[in-house]
Design an enzyme around this catalytic site. Structure first.
Site, mmCIF file in Angstrom:
data_model
loop_
_atom_site.group_PDB
_atom_site.id
_atom_site.type_symbol
_atom_site.label_atom_id
_atom_site.label_comp_id
_atom_site.label_asym_id
_atom_site.label_seq_id
_atom_site.Cartn_x
_atom_site.Cartn_y
_atom_site.Cartn_z
ATOM 1 N N ASN A 11 0.870 -1.182 0.000
ATOM 2 C CA ASN A 11 0.000 0.000 0.000
ATOM 3 C C ASN A 11 0.903 1.227 0.000
ATOM 4 O O ASN A 11 1.484 1.568 1.021
ATOM 5 C CB ASN A 11 -0.882 -0.040 1.260
ATOM 6 C CG ASN A 11 -1.711 1.227 1.424
ATOM 7 O OD1 ASN A 11 -1.839 2.024 0.496
ATOM 8 N ND2 ASN A 11 -2.278 1.408 2.614
ATOM 9 N N TRP A 12 1.009 1.851 -1.163
ATOM 10 C CA TRP A 12 1.931 2.995 -1.286
ATOM 11 C C TRP A 12 1.377 4.254 -0.617
ATOM 12 O O TRP A 12 2.090 5.239 -0.475
ATOM 13 C CB TRP A 12 2.214 3.290 -2.756
ATOM 14 C CG TRP A 12 3.012 2.228 -3.471
ATOM 15 C CD1 TRP A 12 3.420 1.013 -2.976
ATOM 16 C CD2 TRP A 12 3.505 2.293 -4.808
ATOM 17 N NE1 TRP A 12 4.125 0.325 -3.924
ATOM 18 C CE2 TRP A 12 4.201 1.082 -5.063
ATOM 19 C CE3 TRP A 12 3.432 3.244 -5.825
ATOM 20 C CZ2 TRP A 12 4.817 0.814 -6.295
ATOM 21 C CZ3 TRP A 12 4.038 2.975 -7.060
ATOM 22 C CH2 TRP A 12 4.725 1.775 -7.284
ATOM 23 N N LYS A 13 0.103 4.235 -0.280
ATOM 24 C CA LYS A 13 -0.557 5.417 0.303
ATOM 25 C C LYS A 13 -0.324 6.639 -0.607
ATOM 26 O O LYS A 13 -0.229 6.487 -1.814
ATOM 27 C CB LYS A 13 -0.060 5.651 1.728
ATOM 28 C CG LYS A 13 -0.134 4.392 2.594
ATOM 29 C CD LYS A 13 0.057 4.679 4.044
ATOM 30 C CE LYS A 13 0.126 3.360 4.804
ATOM 31 N NZ LYS A 13 0.139 3.523 6.235
ATOM 32 N N HIS A 99 -9.405 0.974 4.954
ATOM 33 C CA HIS A 99 -8.136 1.193 5.658
ATOM 34 C C HIS A 99 -8.376 2.150 6.825
ATOM 35 O O HIS A 99 -9.192 3.069 6.718
ATOM 36 C CB HIS A 99 -7.102 1.773 4.683
ATOM 37 C CG HIS A 99 -5.720 1.772 5.251
ATOM 38 N ND1 HIS A 99 -5.308 2.711 6.159
ATOM 39 C CD2 HIS A 99 -4.664 0.932 5.076
ATOM 40 C CE1 HIS A 99 -4.047 2.458 6.510
ATOM 41 N NE2 HIS A 99 -3.643 1.371 5.865
ATOM 42 N N GLU A 101 -6.811 4.565 7.858
ATOM 43 C CA GLU A 101 -6.603 5.986 7.532
ATOM 44 C C GLU A 101 -7.836 6.567 6.845
ATOM 45 O O GLU A 101 -8.144 7.750 7.009
ATOM 46 C CB GLU A 101 -5.329 6.133 6.679
ATOM 47 C CG GLU A 101 -4.088 5.918 7.538
ATOM 48 C CD GLU A 101 -2.866 5.399 6.798
ATOM 49 O OE1 GLU A 101 -2.816 5.480 5.568
ATOM 50 O OE2 GLU A 101 -1.949 4.898 7.489
ATOM 51 N N GLU A 169 -5.224 -5.089 10.632
ATOM 52 C CA GLU A 169 -4.217 -4.060 10.839
ATOM 53 C C GLU A 169 -4.480 -3.332 12.151
ATOM 54 O O GLU A 169 -5.313 -2.400 12.188
ATOM 55 C CB GLU A 169 -4.260 -3.040 9.704
ATOM 56 C CG GLU A 169 -4.021 -3.626 8.332
ATOM 57 C CD GLU A 169 -3.434 -2.600 7.391
ATOM 58 O OE1 GLU A 169 -2.307 -2.805 6.953
ATOM 59 O OE2 GLU A 169 -4.082 -1.578 7.125
ATOM 60 N N GLY A 175 2.736 2.015 10.814
ATOM 61 C CA GLY A 175 3.742 3.073 10.688
ATOM 62 C C GLY A 175 4.473 3.407 11.976
ATOM 63 O O GLY A 175 5.144 4.437 12.067
ATOM 64 N N SER A 215 3.495 -2.336 10.340
ATOM 65 C CA SER A 215 4.947 -2.395 10.551
ATOM 66 C C SER A 215 5.565 -3.740 10.192
ATOM 67 O O SER A 215 6.533 -4.169 10.820
ATOM 68 C CB SER A 215 5.290 -2.009 11.999
ATOM 69 O OG SER A 215 4.927 -0.666 12.243
ATOM 70 N N GLY A 236 2.915 -1.113 4.266
ATOM 71 C CA GLY A 236 2.973 0.299 3.904
ATOM 72 C C GLY A 236 4.411 0.738 3.681
ATOM 73 O O GLY A 236 4.952 0.624 2.578
ATOM 74 N N GLY A 237 5.049 1.220 4.734
ATOM 75 C CA GLY A 237 6.397 1.791 4.627
ATOM 76 C C GLY A 237 7.381 0.906 3.876
ATOM 77 O O GLY A 237 8.122 1.378 3.004
HETATM 78 C C1 PEP Z 1 -0.683 0.084 6.157
HETATM 79 O O1 PEP Z 1 -0.938 1.256 6.243
HETATM 80 O O2 PEP Z 1 -1.472 -0.655 5.543
HETATM 81 C C2 PEP Z 1 0.510 -0.403 6.813
HETATM 82 C C3 PEP Z 1 0.516 -1.637 7.201
HETATM 83 O O3 PEP Z 1 1.533 0.487 7.001
HETATM 84 P P1 PEP Z 1 2.983 0.151 7.631
HETATM 85 O O4 PEP Z 1 3.462 -1.131 7.015
HETATM 86 O O5 PEP Z 1 3.823 1.318 7.270
HETATM 87 O O6 PEP Z 1 2.788 0.001 9.104
#
Ligand code: PEP
Length: 252
Positions: A11-13, A99, A101, A169, A175, A215, A236-237
């Site tokens: 997920n590049w956001k 999600h 967010e 999640e 994050g 994470s 994500g990251g």
């Molecule tokens: C996400 O937002 O879906 C996510 C899992 O982010 P991160 O891996 O950065 O925690």
């Protein structure tokens, strides 16, 4: 051995411009093409505006494309939104919905997420339905209650193992570099599968992929992905760097 094919989803956001998107997708396509057959499925979900750019770069590779969100309606007066038909037209086969967010930034309720997932299904997209508790809910001992409620409310009628993926999640893990213990992750995933069975039946629930997100990175991916009810990751990251995402995928 599980019949559920591990899904490694990035997920590049709201990150990246054309050049970065091309380099990232191109780097991953190169690696996928070099190894040939893999045991996992790779999905990347760029910002909507970059999907056509990325689609051109990954064409011919096994990499799947997804949207990060879709509107529940098919078309019309919804300024700034993206329909499932648009995602499909641009080359997507998946769409993330719900999600945390989006739930926080846009006030999306379980019903909104349910409607969005149903719209994804109606247009032949696989909905990646995200759920997860906040830190306050976890501290209050409500983790299972919250996730059970979100499964009940966010998973639409007509969901199957084919058209639906669940992403667990924990909001406090996104994050932050923090994750639940492996035992906690396994326990919540097993609970989610049980709640899903109440909605879609034991057989479909047993075949449905449940991803862990929050994470996940090259260091912890091996342990998390080895858990019996973890069928992949939503990342994500660590999905923003070719080597990190690829290392995570290598642990699938
Ligand atoms: C996400 O937002 O879906 C996510 C899992 O982010 P991160 O891996 O950065 O925690």
């Amino acid at each position: 051995m599980s019949a559920r094919r591990t899904l490694i989803a990035g997920n590049w956001k709201m990150n990246g411009l054309t050049a970065e998107a091309k380099a990232l997708a191109g780097g991953l396509a190169e690696k996928m093409n070099a190894v040939g057959d893999v045991d996992f499925e790779m999905l990347i979900c760029p910002p909507a505006i970059l999907i056509p750019v990325v689609a051109a770069v990954v064409q011919g590779s096994n990499i799947k494309l997804g949207g990060q969100d879709n509107h529940a309606n098919a078309a019309g007066a919804h300024t700034g939104d993206t329909s499932t038909a648009m995602l499909k037209d641009a080359g997507c086969t998946y769409a993330i919905v719900g999600h945390s967010e989006r739930r926080t930034d846009h006030g999306e309720t379980d019903q909104v997420v349910n409607d969005k997932a149903a719209a994804a299904h109606a247009n032949g997209l696989i909905a990646v339905i995200c759920i997860g508790e906040t830190e306050a809910q976890r501290d209050a001992g409500k983790t299972l209650d919250v996730n059970g409620r979100q499964i009940a409310g966010s998973v639409p009628d007509g969901s199957t193992a084919e058209n639906t993926v669940i992403a667990y999640e924990p909001v406090w893990a996104i994050g932050t570099g923090r994750t639940p213990t492996s035992q906690e992750v396994q326990d919540v995933h097993a609970f989610i599968r049980g709640e899903l069975a109440k909605k879609i039946g034991d057989n479909e629930a047993a075949k449905t992929r449940i991803l862990y997100g929050g994470s996940m990175n090259p260091k912890n991916a091996k342990e998390l992905l080895a858990l019996p009810d973890v069928d992949g990751g939503l990342i994500g990251g660590a999905s923003l760097k070719v080597d990190d995402f690829w290392t995570v995928a290598q642990n699938a």
